[in-house]
Write a protein that holds these residues in place. Structure first.
Motif, mmCIF file in Angstrom:
data_model
loop_
_atom_site.group_PDB
_atom_site.id
_atom_site.type_symbol
_atom_site.label_atom_id
_atom_site.label_comp_id
_atom_site.label_asym_id
_atom_site.label_seq_id
_atom_site.Cartn_x
_atom_site.Cartn_y
_atom_site.Cartn_z
ATOM 1 N N LEU A 227 0.857 -1.175 0.000
ATOM 2 C CA LEU A 227 0.000 0.000 0.000
ATOM 3 C C LEU A 227 0.893 1.223 0.000
ATOM 4 O O LEU A 227 1.734 1.376 0.889
ATOM 5 C CB LEU A 227 -0.880 0.027 1.256
ATOM 6 N N PHE A 228 0.747 2.065 -1.001
ATOM 7 C CA PHE A 228 1.427 3.352 -1.030
ATOM 8 C C PHE A 228 0.436 4.411 -0.605
ATOM 9 O O PHE A 228 -0.747 4.342 -0.963
ATOM 10 C CB PHE A 228 1.905 3.699 -2.442
ATOM 11 N N ALA B 24 -3.555 -0.766 8.935
ATOM 12 C CA ALA B 24 -3.678 -1.720 7.828
ATOM 13 C C ALA B 24 -3.713 -3.149 8.357
ATOM 14 O O ALA B 24 -4.517 -3.979 7.901
ATOM 15 C CB ALA B 24 -2.531 -1.533 6.838
ATOM 16 N N ASP B 25 -2.857 -3.448 9.334
ATOM 17 C CA ASP B 25 -2.848 -4.787 9.935
ATOM 18 C C ASP B 25 -4.183 -5.095 10.602
ATOM 19 O O ASP B 25 -4.688 -6.224 10.510
ATOM 20 C CB ASP B 25 -1.717 -4.913 10.950
ATOM 21 N N GLU B 26 -4.761 -4.104 11.258
ATOM 22 C CA GLU B 26 -6.048 -4.297 11.935
ATOM 23 C C GLU B 26 -7.172 -4.534 10.920
ATOM 24 O O GLU B 26 -7.987 -5.441 11.078
ATOM 25 C CB GLU B 26 -6.361 -3.063 12.779
ATOM 26 N N VAL B 27 -7.186 -3.744 9.863
ATOM 27 C CA VAL B 27 -8.259 -3.834 8.864
ATOM 28 C C VAL B 27 -8.132 -5.088 8.003
ATOM 29 O O VAL B 27 -9.133 -5.689 7.610
ATOM 30 C CB VAL B 27 -8.267 -2.565 7.974
ATOM 31 N N ILE C 195 -2.324 -12.517 4.967
ATOM 32 C CA ILE C 195 -1.295 -12.104 4.021
ATOM 33 C C ILE C 195 -0.428 -11.025 4.670
ATOM 34 O O ILE C 195 -0.819 -10.429 5.665
ATOM 35 C CB ILE C 195 -1.909 -11.553 2.711
ATOM 36 N N THR C 196 0.731 -10.791 4.102
ATOM 37 C CA THR C 196 1.592 -9.703 4.554
ATOM 38 C C THR C 196 1.222 -8.448 3.772
ATOM 39 O O THR C 196 1.229 -8.459 2.541
ATOM 40 C CB THR C 196 3.073 -10.047 4.327
ATOM 41 N N VAL C 197 0.896 -7.400 4.506
ATOM 42 C CA VAL C 197 0.569 -6.106 3.900
ATOM 43 C C VAL C 197 1.599 -5.105 4.401
ATOM 44 O O VAL C 197 1.894 -5.050 5.595
ATOM 45 C CB VAL C 197 -0.855 -5.648 4.296
ATOM 46 N N GLU C 198 2.168 -4.341 3.473
ATOM 47 C CA GLU C 198 3.165 -3.339 3.846
ATOM 48 C C GLU C 198 2.715 -1.970 3.365
ATOM 49 O O GLU C 198 2.504 -1.770 2.168
ATOM 50 C CB GLU C 198 4.529 -3.691 3.241
ATOM 51 N N ALA C 199 2.565 -1.036 4.298
ATOM 52 C CA ALA C 199 2.166 0.329 3.984
ATOM 53 C C ALA C 199 3.402 1.222 4.002
ATOM 54 O O ALA C 199 4.208 1.151 4.937
ATOM 55 C CB ALA C 199 1.146 0.834 5.003
ATOM 56 N N ALA C 200 3.552 2.058 2.982
ATOM 57 C CA ALA C 200 4.723 2.931 2.890
ATOM 58 C C ALA C 200 4.310 4.340 2.483
ATOM 59 O O ALA C 200 3.657 4.526 1.454
ATOM 60 C CB ALA C 200 5.727 2.379 1.883
#
Length: 186
Positions: A59-60, A79-82, A88-93
């Protein structure tokens, strides 16, 4: 071509779930980007399941008002909560702060300070992989033809040959039909 791309990327149930929860994520200038999109397309072309071997879902977003790592960690926690139940692994940057950490992480300088999240999408190492989606919108600054043709060129906006070669080798290990072509669509 954009409709085909959306149809293909949404064949991945995780991409679909992320977009279904988009409003709850509440990301300023937010985009679902990169591997979870183009790798889904390549998986489908290779006759694999849409979700096969996708390491993470990126996620950008862009928040120029707070360049601190702590603020980014708060967005990641949201993002981890939602999305945590997806497994899956979600990465916000935050694209507003990429120039602050890129060189320490990748060993190469980042060529610019970004003005928005689209600027970040435009600067993936391989132009064919410069893609992002959000509800009702596709960002593909170099088009989608290279993605569907499996053409790998180096992005002159991020001219780091060693990083490019490692990235391409990783892709070709999973999708051997991809090909490297010298030159650039930029």
């Amino acid at each position: 071509m954009e409709q085909r791309f959306l149809r293909d990327t949404l064949a991945n149930r995780n991409n679909r779930a992320i977009l279904d929860r988009w409003a709850t994520l509440d990301l300023p200038d937010g985009w679902l980007v990169a591997g979870c999109l183009f790798q889904t397309v390549w998986n489908l072309q290779a006759g694999r399941t849409a979700e096969a071997d996708i390491k993470d879902y990126d996620l950008f977003y862009f928040d120029g008002g707070d360049l601190g790592a702590e603020a980014e960690r708060h967005v990641q926690a949201r993002a981890d909560e939602v999305l945590g139940d997806l497994g899956i692994t979600v990465e916000a940057a935050n694209q507003a702060r990429v120039h602050l950490w890129y060189e320490a992480h990748f060993g190469e300088p980042y060529p610019t300070v970004l003005r928005n999240a689209r600027d970040g999408i435009e600067r993936f190492l391989v132009p064919a992989t410069c893609v992002g989606i959000r509800p009702g919108e596709v960002c593909a600054p170099y088009g989608l033809d290279g993605l569907y043709a499996g053409v790998m060129t180096m992005n002159p906006l991020v001219p780091h040959r060693a990083l490019f070669e490692r990235k391409v080798a990783s892709y070709r290990a999973r999708w051997p039909w991809l090909r490297v072509v010298e030159g650039s669509p930029v």
